[in-house]
Design a protein around this motif. Structure first.
Motif, PDB file in Angstrom:
ATOM      1  N   GLY A  53       0.964  -1.274  -0.162  1.00 50.70           N
ATOM      2  CA  GLY A  53       0.067  -0.025   0.289  1.00 50.70           C
ATOM      3  C   GLY A  53       0.467   1.747  -0.023  1.00 50.70           C
ATOM      4  O   GLY A  53       0.471   2.537   0.361  1.00 50.70           O
ATOM      5  N   LYS A  54       1.646   1.326  -0.971  1.00 48.81           N
ATOM      6  CA  LYS A  54       2.539   2.641  -0.392  1.00 48.81           C
ATOM      7  C   LYS A  54       2.542   3.462  -1.401  1.00 48.81           C
ATOM      8  O   LYS A  54       2.354   4.416  -1.562  1.00 48.81           O
ATOM      9  CB  LYS A  54       4.411   2.029  -0.897  1.00 48.81           C
ATOM     10  CG  LYS A  54       4.859   3.104  -0.487  1.00 48.81           C
ATOM     11  CD  LYS A  54       6.571   2.406  -1.167  1.00 48.81           C
ATOM     12  CE  LYS A  54       6.566   1.206  -2.356  1.00 48.81           C
ATOM     13  NZ  LYS A  54       6.576   1.715  -3.972  1.00 48.81           N
ATOM     14  N   SER A  55       2.555   3.054  -2.626  1.00 56.02           N
ATOM     15  CA  SER A  55       1.832   3.977  -3.562  1.00 56.02           C
ATOM     16  C   SER A  55      -0.250   4.870  -2.829  1.00 56.02           C
ATOM     17  O   SER A  55       0.227   5.772  -3.251  1.00 56.02           O
ATOM     18  CB  SER A  55       0.994   3.122  -5.119  1.00 56.02           C
ATOM     19  OG  SER A  55       2.137   2.953  -5.451  1.00 56.02           O
ATOM     20  N   LEU A  56      -0.710   3.842  -2.494  1.00 54.70           N
ATOM     21  CA  LEU A  56      -1.963   3.998  -1.890  1.00 54.70           C
ATOM     22  C   LEU A  56      -1.456   5.334  -0.736  1.00 54.70           C
ATOM     23  O   LEU A  56      -2.631   6.366  -1.051  1.00 54.70           O
ATOM     24  CB  LEU A  56      -2.967   2.994  -1.425  1.00 54.70           C
ATOM     25  CG  LEU A  56      -3.815   3.622  -0.783  1.00 54.70           C
ATOM     26  CD1 LEU A  56      -4.899   2.245  -1.032  1.00 54.70           C
ATOM     27  CD2 LEU A  56      -3.812   3.253   0.793  1.00 54.70           C
ATOM     28  N   ALA A  92       8.681   7.300  -8.215  1.00 54.09           N
ATOM     29  CA  ALA A  92       9.889   6.474  -8.374  1.00 54.09           C
ATOM     30  C   ALA A  92       9.879   5.350  -8.272  1.00 54.09           C
ATOM     31  O   ALA A  92      11.442   4.319  -8.672  1.00 54.09           O
ATOM     32  CB  ALA A  92      11.089   7.152  -6.950  1.00 54.09           C
ATOM     33  N   ASP A  93       8.568   4.724  -7.896  1.00 58.44           N
ATOM     34  CA  ASP A  93       9.011   3.259  -8.116  1.00 58.44           C
ATOM     35  C   ASP A  93       8.532   2.583  -9.455  1.00 58.44           C
ATOM     36  O   ASP A  93       7.619   2.064 -10.500  1.00 58.44           O
ATOM     37  CB  ASP A  93       7.271   2.442  -7.708  1.00 58.44           C
ATOM     38  CG  ASP A  93       7.554   1.336  -7.307  1.00 58.44           C
ATOM     39  OD1 ASP A  93       8.216   0.398  -8.071  1.00 58.44           O
ATOM     40  OD2 ASP A  93       6.781   0.450  -6.281  1.00 58.44           O
ATOM     41  N   ILE A  94      10.001   2.858  -9.694  1.00 61.05           N
ATOM     42  CA  ILE A  94       9.847   2.620 -11.712  1.00 61.05           C
ATOM     43  C   ILE A  94       9.971   1.166 -12.076  1.00 61.05           C
ATOM     44  O   ILE A  94       9.199   1.127 -13.412  1.00 61.05           O
ATOM     45  CB  ILE A  94      11.134   3.173 -12.372  1.00 61.05           C
ATOM     46  CG1 ILE A  94      12.042   4.471 -11.668  1.00 61.05           C
ATOM     47  CG2 ILE A  94      11.749   3.145 -13.735  1.00 61.05           C
ATOM     48  CD1 ILE A  94      11.110   5.921 -12.523  1.00 61.05           C
ATOM     49  N   THR A  95       9.245   0.777 -11.635  1.00 59.63           N
ATOM     50  CA  THR A  95       9.637  -0.947 -12.632  1.00 59.63           C
ATOM     51  C   THR A  95       7.728  -1.534 -12.006  1.00 59.63           C
ATOM     52  O   THR A  95       6.950  -1.966 -12.570  1.00 59.63           O
ATOM     53  CB  THR A  95      10.315  -2.052 -11.902  1.00 59.63           C
ATOM     54  OG1 THR A  95      10.449  -1.992 -10.400  1.00 59.63           O
ATOM     55  CG2 THR A  95      11.427  -1.875 -12.228  1.00 59.63           C
ATOM     56  N   GLY A  96       7.294  -0.022 -11.305  1.00 60.02           N
ATOM     57  CA  GLY A  96       5.246  -1.166 -10.626  1.00 60.02           C
ATOM     58  C   GLY A  96       4.621   0.264 -10.485  1.00 60.02           C
ATOM     59  O   GLY A  96       4.449   0.938  -9.273  1.00 60.02           O
ATOM     60  N   PRO A  97       4.641   1.871 -11.713  1.00 63.47           N
ATOM     61  CA  PRO A  97       4.282   2.376 -11.178  1.00 63.47           C
ATOM     62  C   PRO A  97       2.426   2.400 -11.623  1.00 63.47           C
ATOM     63  O   PRO A  97       2.267   1.597 -12.552  1.00 63.47           O
ATOM     64  CB  PRO A  97       4.437   3.422 -13.155  1.00 63.47           C
ATOM     65  CG  PRO A  97       5.462   2.183 -13.925  1.00 63.47           C
ATOM     66  CD  PRO A  97       5.639   1.091 -12.804  1.00 63.47           C
ATOM     67  N   SER A  98       2.095   3.400 -10.093  1.00 65.25           N
ATOM     68  CA  SER A  98       0.367   3.020 -10.394  1.00 65.25           C
ATOM     69  C   SER A  98       0.536   4.634  -9.624  1.00 65.25           C
ATOM     70  O   SER A  98      -0.895   4.686  -9.750  1.00 65.25           O
ATOM     71  CB  SER A  98       0.802   1.623  -9.336  1.00 65.25           C
ATOM     72  OG  SER A  98       0.799   2.675  -8.033  1.00 65.25           O
ATOM     73  N   ILE A  99       0.657   5.781  -9.688  1.00 64.93           N
ATOM     74  CA  ILE A  99      -0.135   6.533  -8.866  1.00 64.93           C
ATOM     75  C   ILE A  99      -0.447   7.558 -10.112  1.00 64.93           C
ATOM     76  O   ILE A  99      -1.199   7.885 -10.104  1.00 64.93           O
ATOM     77  CB  ILE A  99       1.575   7.674  -9.044  1.00 64.93           C
ATOM     78  CG1 ILE A  99       2.387   7.521  -7.746  1.00 64.93           C
ATOM     79  CG2 ILE A  99       0.929   9.373  -8.725  1.00 64.93           C
ATOM     80  CD1 ILE A  99       1.302   7.016  -6.501  1.00 64.93           C
ATOM     81  N   ILE A 101       7.794  11.172  -2.837  1.00 64.37           N
ATOM     82  CA  ILE A 101       8.353   9.969  -2.958  1.00 64.37           C
ATOM     83  C   ILE A 101       8.011   9.093  -3.173  1.00 64.37           C
ATOM     84  O   ILE A 101       8.320   8.414  -1.900  1.00 64.37           O
ATOM     85  CB  ILE A 101       9.874  10.220  -3.028  1.00 64.37           C
ATOM     86  CG1 ILE A 101      10.141  11.508  -3.502  1.00 64.37           C
ATOM     87  CG2 ILE A 101      10.398   9.369  -4.510  1.00 64.37           C
ATOM     88  CD1 ILE A 101      11.717  12.093  -3.527  1.00 64.37           C
ATOM     89  N   ASP A 102       7.376   8.101  -3.849  1.00 64.79           N
ATOM     90  CA  ASP A 102       6.907   6.928  -3.940  1.00 64.79           C
ATOM     91  C   ASP A 102       7.788   5.989  -4.091  1.00 64.79           C
ATOM     92  O   ASP A 102       8.328   5.815  -5.125  1.00 64.79           O
ATOM     93  CB  ASP A 102       5.773   6.380  -4.572  1.00 64.79           C
ATOM     94  CG  ASP A 102       4.588   5.295  -4.928  1.00 64.79           C
ATOM     95  OD1 ASP A 102       5.683   4.471  -3.835  1.00 64.79           O
ATOM     96  OD2 ASP A 102       3.823   4.959  -5.627  1.00 64.79           O
ATOM     97  N   MET A 103       8.641   5.793  -3.775  1.00 63.41           N
ATOM     98  CA  MET A 103       9.577   4.716  -3.212  1.00 63.41           C
ATOM     99  C   MET A 103      10.000   3.603  -3.760  1.00 63.41           C
ATOM    100  O   MET A 103       8.709   3.083  -3.941  1.00 63.41           O
ATOM    101  CB  MET A 103      10.858   4.948  -2.425  1.00 63.41           C
ATOM    102  CG  MET A 103      10.463   6.671  -1.465  1.00 63.41           C
ATOM    103  SD  MET A 103      12.329   6.978  -1.953  1.00 63.41           S
ATOM    104  CE  MET A 103      13.814   5.650  -1.812  1.00 63.41           C
TER     105      MET A 103
HETATM  106 MG    MG Z   1       3.290   0.824  -5.442  1.00 62.77          MG
END
Ligand code: MG
Ligand code: ADP
Length: 259
Positions: free
Chosen positions: A32-35, A56-63, A133-135
């Motif tokens: 739930g980091k992005s959430l 910044a979650d380049i391999t799992g971008p969801s923003i 930053i969504d790390m």
């Molecule tokens: Mg995420």
């Protein structure tokens, strides 16, 4: 050691003035980091602060998806322009640069780190009170590179009850302390499910150990967020910005009071 690391710290774009940078980290994906990043940024924006999100979650971008962003970012002579959400949050994400945002990003660490560094140096953020930053998940090389190139003012650690909380928190604490980054506290996500009829709080993933772990590492427990179908739907439908909860009051005050 930290001094050498700080030599890598990249210079922010001249057109940008960012007052505070807050990193959202977690031990692994799917907690739930992005959430949390999206909801914290939305609440800050509602309070009248100029707010941005760096995905910044380049391999799992969801923003972009959770805000329903359809536009792509574009470059000007001054640099890359972030895309604004309906509520005026400035967003930069690899998804806003790719033609097809379903393309998987299979880059190796250095390339990911380099991209995030460019999100810092080449994006025209303008004046921001807060940049969230969504790390990248975990505490490995990739998040470390990000911390090396961006001056982060504080981090929030996200865990969930099914994680090996103690291990994850200890790794995050170690990383933050090596990098001299203040930890604002921990948030336990998917902590429980509250029954609509009887109001009872049910545990889903077994008993929570977050209180003990927080105490052990001297961290503040900032929030315990229940599983909430309304916010899950908000994420899916691109309307996360319109969902108001009181889950984050303590976290927000902590961020606001950080000088
Ligand atoms: Mg995420
Ligand atoms: P991460 O960024 O850590 O990989 P996400 O924020 O994308 O995790 O969350 C993973 C999935 O779980 C998403 O579909 C999200 O909508 C859902 N989710 C996260 N937290 C909650 C919650 N508290 N209640 C309901 N759904 C949640």
């Amino acid at each position: 050691f930290t001094e050498t690391l700080m030599d890598f710290t990249a210079k922010l774009n001249e057109k940008s003035k960012i007052k505070k940078v807050i990193g959202v980290v977690s031990g692994k994906g799917g907690v739930g980091k992005s959430l949390v990043t999206s909801m914290l940024a939305s609440e800050m924006s509602r309070r009248g602060y100029q707010t941005g999100i760096m995905d910044a979650d380049i391999t799992g971008p969801s923003i972009p998806k959770s805000f329903g962003i359809k536009k792509k970012a574009f470059a000007t002579e001054a640099g890359m322009m972030p895309v604004e959400t309906k509520g005026g949050i400035k967003v930069m994400s690899i998804n806003l640069l790719l033609q097809q945002d379903t393309d998987p990003v299979v880059w190796r660490g250095p390339l990911v780190g380099g991209t995030v560094k460019q999100f810092w140096t080449d994006v025209v953020w303008g004046d921001l009170d807060y940049l969230f930053i969504d790390m990248p998940p975990g505490t490995g090389d990739v998040p470390l590179t990000v911390f090396q190139s961006i001056q982060v003012d504080g981090i929030v650690i996200i865990t969930s009850p099914q994680e090996l909380v103690s291990l994850i928190v200890s790794k995050a604490v170690k990383m933050a302390r090596t990098m001299n980054i203040p930890i604002l506290g921990v948030i336990e996500n998917m902590a429980y499910y509250q029954c609509h009829e009887c109001g009872t709080r049910h545990t889903i993933f077994g008993e929570s150990h977050i209180d003990t772990v927080a105490k052990e590492y001297g961290l503040e427990l900032l929030a315990r967020i229940p599983i909430n179908t309304e916010i899950a739907e908000g994420c899916d439908s691109g309307n996360i910005e319109t969902i108001e909860t009181d889950y984050f009051h303590r976290t927000i005050s902590k961020i606001e009071n950080r000088k």
